[in-house]
Design a protein around this motif. Sequence first.
Motif, PDB file in Angstrom:
ATOM      1  N   THR A   1      -6.422   0.740   5.842  1.00 12.01           N
ATOM      2  CA  THR A   1      -5.321  -0.015   6.431  1.00 12.01           C
ATOM      3  C   THR A   1      -4.678   0.797   7.547  1.00 12.01           C
ATOM      4  O   THR A   1      -4.775   2.025   7.596  1.00 12.01           O
ATOM      5  N   ALA A   2      -4.037   0.043   8.440  1.00 13.14           N
ATOM      6  CA  ALA A   2      -3.395   0.709   9.583  1.00 13.14           C
ATOM      7  C   ALA A   2      -2.294   1.645   9.106  1.00 13.14           C
ATOM      8  O   ALA A   2      -2.074   2.715   9.684  1.00 13.14           O
ATOM      9  N   ASP A   3      -1.612   1.250   8.053  1.00 13.64           N
ATOM     10  CA  ASP A   3      -0.536   2.096   7.540  1.00 13.64           C
ATOM     11  C   ASP A   3      -1.054   3.419   7.024  1.00 13.64           C
ATOM     12  O   ASP A   3      -0.470   4.474   7.266  1.00 13.64           O
TER      13      ASP A   3
ATOM     14  N   VAL B   1      -0.473   9.758  -8.043  1.00 14.25           N
ATOM     15  CA  VAL B   1      -1.176   8.573  -7.573  1.00 14.25           C
ATOM     16  C   VAL B   1      -0.329   7.990  -6.467  1.00 14.25           C
ATOM     17  O   VAL B   1       0.365   7.029  -6.639  1.00 14.25           O
ATOM     18  N   HIS B   2      -0.334   8.630  -5.397  1.00 16.27           N
ATOM     19  CA  HIS B   2       0.469   8.164  -4.280  1.00 16.27           C
ATOM     20  C   HIS B   2      -0.164   8.689  -3.022  1.00 16.27           C
ATOM     21  O   HIS B   2      -0.852   9.696  -3.033  1.00 16.27           O
ATOM     22  N   ALA B   3       0.050   8.016  -1.955  1.00 20.37           N
ATOM     23  CA  ALA B   3      -0.551   8.405  -0.688  1.00 20.37           C
ATOM     24  C   ALA B   3      -2.036   8.658  -0.876  1.00 20.37           C
ATOM     25  O   ALA B   3      -2.632   9.437  -0.178  1.00 20.37           O
TER      26      ALA B   3
ATOM     27  N   GLN C   1       0.013   6.931   8.522  1.00 20.30           N
ATOM     28  CA  GLN C   1       0.649   7.936   7.658  1.00 20.30           C
ATOM     29  C   GLN C   1      -0.041   9.281   7.796  1.00 20.30           C
ATOM     30  O   GLN C   1       0.593  10.330   7.795  1.00 20.30           O
TER      31      GLN C   1
ATOM     32  N   MET D   1       2.812   4.011  -1.507  1.00 22.63           N
ATOM     33  CA  MET D   1       2.932   4.543  -2.866  1.00 22.63           C
ATOM     34  C   MET D   1       4.160   5.432  -3.003  1.00 22.63           C
ATOM     35  O   MET D   1       4.195   6.327  -3.839  1.00 22.63           O
ATOM     36  N   TYR D   2       5.118   5.215  -2.149  1.00 25.06           N
ATOM     37  CA  TYR D   2       6.376   5.943  -2.236  1.00 25.06           C
ATOM     38  C   TYR D   2       7.496   4.946  -2.520  1.00 25.06           C
ATOM     39  O   TYR D   2       7.381   3.754  -2.220  1.00 25.06           O
TER      40      TYR D   2
ATOM     41  N   LYS E   1       0.152  -4.741  -8.006  1.00 27.08           N
ATOM     42  CA  LYS E   1       0.215  -3.851  -6.834  1.00 27.08           C
ATOM     43  C   LYS E   1      -0.969  -2.893  -6.842  1.00 27.08           C
ATOM     44  O   LYS E   1      -1.684  -2.749  -5.848  1.00 27.08           O
ATOM     45  N   TYR E   2      -1.192  -2.234  -7.969  1.00 26.47           N
ATOM     46  CA  TYR E   2      -2.287  -1.275  -8.035  1.00 26.47           C
ATOM     47  C   TYR E   2      -3.635  -1.950  -7.869  1.00 26.47           C
ATOM     48  O   TYR E   2      -4.548  -1.415  -7.239  1.00 26.47           O
TER      49      TYR E   2
ATOM     50  N   SER F   1      -8.924  -3.011  -2.154  1.00 25.68           N
ATOM     51  CA  SER F   1      -9.258  -2.692  -0.767  1.00 25.68           C
ATOM     52  C   SER F   1     -10.141  -1.445  -0.668  1.00 25.68           C
ATOM     53  O   SER F   1     -10.447  -0.982   0.411  1.00 25.68           O
TER      54      SER F   1
ATOM     55  N   MET G   1      -4.207  -4.622  -6.160  1.00 23.41           N
ATOM     56  CA  MET G   1      -4.378  -4.990  -4.739  1.00 23.41           C
ATOM     57  C   MET G   1      -4.817  -3.780  -3.933  1.00 23.41           C
ATOM     58  O   MET G   1      -5.621  -3.888  -3.011  1.00 23.41           O
ATOM     59  N   VAL G   2      -4.289  -2.624  -4.286  1.00 29.28           N
ATOM     60  CA  VAL G   2      -4.704  -1.417  -3.581  1.00 29.28           C
ATOM     61  C   VAL G   2      -6.162  -1.112  -3.898  1.00 29.28           C
ATOM     62  O   VAL G   2      -6.967  -0.835  -3.007  1.00 29.28           O
TER      63      VAL G   2
ATOM     64  N   PHE H   1       0.799  -1.215   0.000  1.00 25.50           N
ATOM     65  CA  PHE H   1       0.000   0.000   0.000  1.00 25.50           C
ATOM     66  C   PHE H   1       0.833   1.266   0.000  1.00 25.50           C
ATOM     67  O   PHE H   1       0.292   2.360  -0.141  1.00 25.50           O
TER      68      PHE H   1
ATOM     69  N   PHE I   1      -0.059  10.855  11.601  1.00 26.29           N
ATOM     70  CA  PHE I   1       1.294  11.232  12.001  1.00 26.29           C
ATOM     71  C   PHE I   1       1.465  12.750  12.051  1.00 26.29           C
ATOM     72  O   PHE I   1       2.190  13.285  12.881  1.00 26.29           O
TER      73      PHE I   1
ATOM     74  N   PHE J   1      -8.470   9.353  -2.477  1.00 24.21           N
ATOM     75  CA  PHE J   1      -8.226   7.936  -2.297  1.00 24.21           C
ATOM     76  C   PHE J   1      -8.171   7.597  -0.820  1.00 24.21           C
ATOM     77  O   PHE J   1      -7.666   8.357  -0.021  1.00 24.21           O
TER      78      PHE J   1
END
Lengths: 495, 624
Positions: B43-45, B412-414, B49, A459-460, B439-440, B446, B442-443, A457, B52, B39
Amino acid sequence: MKTIYYLFGVVFPILVSACTSIPRNSESVDEYPEIFPDNVNVTIPSNIAPLTFYYCQDAQDYITRFSCGETEIVVKGQDVSPSCNQWAKLIDGTDPISVDSYVKDGDKWYHYKQFQYFKAQEIDEYLSYRLIPPAYSNFNDLKLIIRNLTNFRERVFYDNMNLQTSENSQCVNCHTFRNYGTESMQIHVRQYLGGTIIFDKGKLRKVNLKCDSTISSGVYPAWHPTHDYIAYSTNITAQSYHTSDPNIIEVLDQASQLILYDLDRNTVSMVFNNPDYLACYPAWAPDGRRLYFTAAYLPYNAQETPDKTRYFYNHSTEIHYDLYYKDFDPATKRWGDAVKVIDAAGMNKSITLPRVSPDGRYLMFSMGNYGVFHLWHPESDLYVLDLSTGQYRNVEEINSDCAESYHNWSSNGNWVVISTRREDSGYTRLYLAHHNGDGTFDKPFALPTKNPRHSVFLMYSYNIPEFSIEDIPFTAKELSGIVKNMQSEFVPYGE
Amino acid sequence: MWKSDKLNNLVCICLIVAVWPVLAVSSAPLLEHLGDFSFFVGTADFFSQKVFAVAGFLDYLCLFLNQLLFYPWLAALLLTALLVAVYFLSLSIFRIDKQNPSIALVPVALLLATVTGYGRHLFLLENMNVFYSSAIGFLISLCITQCLMRCNGFICKLIALSVAGIVGYLLFGVYALFGLLLFFCKTVSDSLRDRKTLVLCLVTLLIVALLPVFFNCQYFAGLHLMDFVDNKNCNVLPYILLAVVSVVLCFIPVKGCTGYALALVCLLFLCGGGKEFRTEINMHSALEKENWNKVLSLYSNYSDYCTKLNDKKYAALQKRSDKLKRQDKIKLLEDFYENDYKTPNRAMAQFRLIALMRTEDVADGLFNSLEGILDRKDESYSTRLSYVYGAEIMNNWGMFNCAYVLSESYRVHAGTNYYNLKESAKSLMLAGNYKLATKYLMVLASTGKYDKWAKQHLDYIQSGELSQAGRSRYNHELSLAVQRDDVFLQKDRVEMILMNAFVLWKQPDIENVTPQYSLSAMLWALYSQQIPEFWNAFTQYLIVNREAKMPLSFQEAAYLYAKLEQPELLQTLPFDASVVKKYQAFDRYVQKNSNLTQVEMRHYCSKEFGNTFFYFYYFVRNFI
């Protein structure tokens, strides 16, 4: 009395059922479980954070047993994340940690082949890196992070979002340390409030190394191990886009030099400057008496293409960097002649990022088909050169079919960190591999993360991993304040 | 007969609730433009993020709530509920006459103005968080104020102040500080009776002043704070007004039915200022309903409005610059074009282009003098064509690298954009890069909306279907993939370069050329002002579109090509008489007024020739 019955009758069974037990009748499977990341039979530092993973297959249930000597930890679930306390018991001692995987498919339990984590020497406590989105036309949202490798703690020590605005963007990287310590370190800020921030022996300075003799400010740095010098490359770099080549991006220099910044005298001098050559990636030998670097010969023919940038891109596949060194006397600042170590051009290859091991015995470098920036070249691999024999080889045991590039040795030379795109071919991840002391390496393992799915997950991309033995003495706010408030000092050219 | 306060309350609440259907109905078309939603993954991450950073929790919460925007009525209902809550809290906190509570509508109206993004484009935002962050943020401010006011005892208040200040700031950022500020104002306005009240006020001020010094607030109103402060597109007026009105209401009691009038004035004032926004919304709505004529008519009205505005400003500048030296005069006028020239925004231009493409009169009025400024630096205009055709260009016509690059460059990040992530995945699958596509996928698997699509394609990849039968679906697109590789340097213009390659190098076999393909190829050439390349695409267009009437803009370009490159064509091609006349008039005008500066020439030419390709070719720069 009723309370006691309640405890035994209701609560106790619940507690008992919550305890995970190893399935007794399980069918053995003579293959390793498919897990991500693939940490099967890896060698790990004796002070590393817990290794986590998840099972790739879908099943009804999963049980994982970790055992080491008398200690046994059982974890239930598809995502396997032993806690730091549990891990501390396992990592203690020299015996390997055995991992047994039990997967329930239908009504049956399957016991996969046991794999192990082999323990080895300790690794440096900290690893710094940049997190950057693989964006091609903007560089918003960069963070420099320092991570404690013995646990999962990360700290942002620079965040460009603190200062940049929508009209004034800022790029930051090239955080490097002298001899793995942070009492001498530098970071490079480009564009808005740009300059090189150098912290050395309690003194801060912000410098601009661009002068009449240099084509740009300093780019790739290398701290001299014993004296107050920093070698830099200066580069005119441009990024371009392929129309159909799956490499997608090409980063090329159209001019580059090597310079030496003398911190005491606050002057810049030339190390390598030949307009027909592109020189880059300085790296010192541990005794500071030799500077390794890469250089490619490509004279510019203005008659062929008046646009110089276009010329270099037209000839991009002909740019091959060889490995060179120059001897150096730190006391007198005298340089020897450039000596070619590996003729990569002769093999139609290109070498980048030489890094010498702390014992001075080995040099690791990245080699691809051409060019100076190999993260976009899936064919690029890591090689190790035995400096005593001059022999080098492809380190097949740590390479993959995707790009391997930016790498670094730990301070004791027992570990290397490598930047690799092996997981998905697009995002750079960090892997650590054990060096056996003889130029061979063990299977690399992914930088441990608390959540085993973190990498999916995220994206960096990870960038510029650098080991250090201590934390960075600045907070993000402090560094932002330094970048904002300090004026960039012009550094003159002088011998 | 009800008591007047209850009746007034009921009226006020009804007015607020009326927002619900209005917002849902008017916004539904644009809220359903799924691709531009922020987006979010559970998820916990992702949580850690976001949280924080200071104010990250509010940002996270709003990203979560944004998912409701997939269901516009539900989203609008939640927003309405928040507005009602703000209304009641306003009644409780501010010095509002309980008999006539209508003044509480004023903060609600102002909050609505911030939420609807007065002066902004709701559906083209990179970050949709403004939709909820303003509402929840202000609600948090009021809740904090209310809690602090209800605390009894000095010690209790002091503790609550510290906790609300520090914890609130870390979680909600500036909004928590504003809540403290309102508490301060209330305390002061209730009179500084004793030392303890004074101490409370001082502590409040200290917390408000010092917290940001020690902890940088990252987010505000759904953006990074620096972006909010710096972003010209983000109109801060409603935020300022809301803050000022809230503070004033702490001090000044308002009686009577002035609330209705004030709220109406607020709305009218702010809505009146949102002409651009309303036009854009209406155009989009008409586009969704395929009412092309309405799209064009709205655009035309807005263009006229901009032209009148620009003419007024230009005339005023001319007067001002009469006494200036020539160079200074030129500079003044150029600055005007650079900074103050009012034009339809990018969204409107896109909608117009789409409508033109869909109508039979395609490209009769392709060019508009307002689009493209002299040396305009706004690079967003450089990607106009790809926005118009979007996925069609990038994925259906084989520009795989482009789609991947562009999707990444649009961050397309974070978690920024579902649409680009999906297009990236598709592009990668077509290009055979299954690893990264996985990868994309799978994202996306979710997420709430694209999970089925993503899981289906994950199965395709894992089963190998995509590489076999599945790919036959894309044979046509694959056949058009750019074969010849080259590298291009211009940042932010990569899709234009790829279109160049696509249009010029890989011409598909004529039987595979669709009218749409040929049209877009020619459009690209026109907008990039490359006359010879236009001619190549034009000849292909002639073959494919034999039956169609030749649009005027294309005739203009062909005429210009003939004039510049092949004069013999002037005799052989059946140009419309109006095109010939127009060019002759343009040429005469330019010759006659050759003493004018470029800026002046452009301004005066735009009156008569602004909608021609001739004008576009000679005066518009940096359009692509």
